[in-house]
Design a protein around this motif. Sequence first.
Motif, short mmCIF file in Angstrom:
data_model
loop_
_atom_site.label_atom_id
_atom_site.label_comp_id
_atom_site.label_asym_id
_atom_site.label_seq_id
_atom_site.Cartn_x
_atom_site.Cartn_y
_atom_site.Cartn_z
N LEU A 237 3.30 -11.77 -9.53
CA LEU A 237 4.59 -11.30 -10.02
C LEU A 237 4.97 -9.92 -9.49
O LEU A 237 6.09 -9.46 -9.71
CB LEU A 237 4.60 -11.25 -11.56
N SER A 238 4.04 -9.24 -8.81
CA SER A 238 4.31 -7.88 -8.34
C SER A 238 3.37 -7.51 -7.21
O SER A 238 2.18 -7.81 -7.27
CB SER A 238 4.14 -6.88 -9.49
N GLN A 239 3.89 -6.82 -6.21
CA GLN A 239 3.04 -6.37 -5.11
C GLN A 239 2.34 -5.05 -5.40
O GLN A 239 1.26 -4.79 -4.88
CB GLN A 239 3.87 -6.24 -3.83
N ASP A 240 2.97 -4.21 -6.23
CA ASP A 240 2.40 -2.90 -6.49
C ASP A 240 1.94 -2.71 -7.94
O ASP A 240 1.50 -1.63 -8.32
CB ASP A 240 3.38 -1.79 -6.12
N GLY A 241 2.05 -3.75 -8.75
CA GLY A 241 1.61 -3.66 -10.14
C GLY A 241 2.62 -3.05 -11.08
O GLY A 241 2.33 -2.89 -12.27
N VAL A 242 3.81 -2.70 -10.57
CA VAL A 242 4.84 -2.09 -11.41
C VAL A 242 6.19 -2.79 -11.23
O VAL A 242 6.86 -3.12 -12.21
CB VAL A 242 5.00 -0.58 -11.07
N HIS A 243 6.58 -3.01 -9.98
CA HIS A 243 7.90 -3.57 -9.70
C HIS A 243 7.80 -5.08 -9.46
O HIS A 243 6.96 -5.51 -8.67
CB HIS A 243 8.51 -2.90 -8.47
N PRO A 244 8.63 -5.85 -10.12
CA PRO A 244 8.54 -7.30 -9.95
C PRO A 244 8.96 -7.76 -8.56
O PRO A 244 9.85 -7.16 -7.93
CB PRO A 244 9.53 -7.85 -11.00
N THR A 245 8.32 -8.79 -8.09
CA THR A 245 8.80 -9.53 -6.93
C THR A 245 9.86 -10.51 -7.43
O THR A 245 10.17 -10.57 -8.63
CB THR A 245 7.65 -10.30 -6.27
N GLN A 246 10.39 -11.33 -6.51
CA GLN A 246 11.36 -12.33 -6.94
C GLN A 246 10.75 -13.26 -7.98
O GLN A 246 11.43 -13.68 -8.93
CB GLN A 246 11.85 -13.15 -5.74
N ALA A 247 9.46 -13.55 -7.84
CA ALA A 247 8.79 -14.40 -8.83
C ALA A 247 8.79 -13.73 -10.21
O ALA A 247 8.94 -14.39 -11.24
CB ALA A 247 7.35 -14.70 -8.39
N GLY A 248 8.65 -12.40 -10.22
CA GLY A 248 8.71 -11.67 -11.49
C GLY A 248 10.09 -11.72 -12.10
O GLY A 248 10.25 -11.95 -13.31
N TYR A 249 11.11 -11.50 -11.27
CA TYR A 249 12.47 -11.58 -11.78
C TYR A 249 12.82 -12.99 -12.24
O TYR A 249 13.63 -13.16 -13.16
CB TYR A 249 13.46 -11.11 -10.71
N ASP A 250 12.21 -13.97 -11.62
CA ASP A 250 12.45 -15.36 -12.05
C ASP A 250 11.93 -15.59 -13.48
O ASP A 250 12.48 -16.43 -14.21
CB ASP A 250 11.77 -16.34 -11.09
#
Length: 266
Positions: A237-250
């Motif tokens: 869900l995140s590449q840096d552990g803080v900001h969501p990727t598209q999967a996180g926003y989904d």
Amino acid sequence: MSRISLRIAIAVLFGILEICSIEAAAQEPGNVPETQAPAPVAAKHPDNDYWRKHDQQLLTDFPWLERFKEADLKLGPPAAGQARVVFMGDSITEGWHFDTPGGVFAAKPYINRGISGQTTPQMVLRFHQDVIALQPKVVVILAGTNDIAGNTGPMTLEETEANLAAMAEMADANHIRVVLCSVLPAYDYPWQPGLTPAPKIKLINAWMRGYAAARGYVYVDYHSAMKDARDGLPVKLSQDGVHPTQAGYDVMTPLVEEGIAKALAK
């Protein structure tokens, strides 16, 4: 009394006075530098171009009112019957890109007012311009993780909670329905490692849930839906552990849509 006896008595008296003064000093709080508790050290972010610009921005326009000033004026009032929604937040909101052509909310009257790196005191200061003046039906507030990271200086959890309450109550007083979103999970901050944010985030979220229930606001729980075993954001869900990727926003999208629908139904 002989001279010898007098000298002995004086020596004993001075000895007693010295012992008493030592005991009294031991009972007093430390008042010399080596016995004082060290002053708290402010968290320092990296020294790079992004953070230098960030710090300069704080000196010239702390809440960054210029960022959306013209866009807010051009936007104008909502159309008759339009259920405008403003999203207030930091980089997690800004990075959603839902108000651009082809974005996930492109066909809806949703306005993105997220600014990367911002803390809750900055948002409080721009809340009237970037939210209230836009006359939305609903405001979605997602903030607090940068407070814990110390982006604008050290902050207590109580200070963050007070700022979240201030924004919610300003909205409420202006007949804007409130959606409070949990702070996203974070095990560590790449730009400020070692602050152990995970337990602090859980405390803010617990307060927020109770506060929203007491005030009749909607609470959206991203945290429970996105956390891993460490109370952080998983790699999926995140590449840096803080900001969501598209999967996180989904994951976040249907949760916030449900929260907005609940707020509009109130």
